[in-house]
Every structure is written in C-alpha cells, then in structure tokens.
Design an enzyme around this catalytic site. Sequence first.
Site, PDB file in Angstrom:
ATOM      1  N   ARG A  19      45.471  33.475  38.390  1.00 18.47           N
ATOM      2  CA  ARG A  19      44.606  32.425  38.934  1.00 18.47           C
ATOM      3  C   ARG A  19      45.391  31.159  39.272  1.00 18.47           C
ATOM      4  O   ARG A  19      45.213  30.578  40.340  1.00 18.47           O
ATOM      5  CB  ARG A  19      43.461  32.107  37.976  1.00 18.47           C
ATOM      6  CG  ARG A  19      42.416  33.207  37.911  1.00 18.47           C
ATOM      7  CD  ARG A  19      41.343  32.889  36.906  1.00 18.47           C
ATOM      8  NE  ARG A  19      41.947  32.735  35.591  1.00 18.47           N
ATOM      9  CZ  ARG A  19      41.381  32.143  34.549  1.00 18.47           C
ATOM     10  NH1 ARG A  19      40.173  31.631  34.669  1.00 18.47           N
ATOM     11  NH2 ARG A  19      41.993  32.070  33.395  1.00 18.47           N
ATOM     12  N   ASN A  37      38.382  35.013  37.140  1.00 20.31           N
ATOM     13  CA  ASN A  37      38.459  36.320  36.513  1.00 20.31           C
ATOM     14  C   ASN A  37      37.064  36.922  36.451  1.00 20.31           C
ATOM     15  O   ASN A  37      36.075  36.206  36.336  1.00 20.31           O
ATOM     16  CB  ASN A  37      39.002  36.214  35.087  1.00 20.31           C
ATOM     17  CG  ASN A  37      40.487  35.978  35.032  1.00 20.31           C
ATOM     18  OD1 ASN A  37      41.204  36.216  35.994  1.00 20.31           O
ATOM     19  ND2 ASN A  37      40.971  35.517  33.897  1.00 20.31           N
TER      20      ASN A  37
END
Length: 92
Positions: A19, A37
């Site tokens: 990320r 996520n």
Amino acid sequence: MTKSVHVEISGRVQGVGYRAWCEGEAKRLNLSGWVRNRRSGAVEAVFSGEEDAVDEMLKLAGEGPPCGLVQKVEVIGEVESYDGEFEVHPTE
C-alpha cells in the site's frame, strides 16, 4: 484524456509494504484514487488520472514492491473519475 479504473491485485501483497509503495508510485504519476487491503488477502485500488499515467500504474502494480509477489492485476472495471490526493484507506 483521463481514465479511472478499479482494480484488485492478488498474490503476496499484504505485509510487504504494497500500500505504501502503491501510494508513492501513484503520487509520483500524479494520480488520484485510493488503495486498501481486503480481508481476502488481496489489495484493492482505484487509479484515476491521465490515461498514460494510469496505464503505467497498472504495469507497475503488476510488479509491486521488492518484497511482494504479484500474481494478478484484475481490472474490475472503469469507474467515475476520482479527484483529490491518492489515499490509503483502511482494510475492508
């Protein structure tokens, strides 16, 4: 011309800094959107911006950060243009 896509990235993409890496690459390419996520183990994202930059981000998403191992980048579909800074969203 602008483009905005919703994608799901699968493989070893959680717990490897995906990320943060994705946020850095998207900002470098001046993209808007978000990344998060998924409880399934995948990563979900929206990339929005100039068509060439979105296409480059899709290519990069398939490579991922050095510790990751991307198996698949699936374009779920095109979505409405997203404005603002690229953000990291909480897990869903």
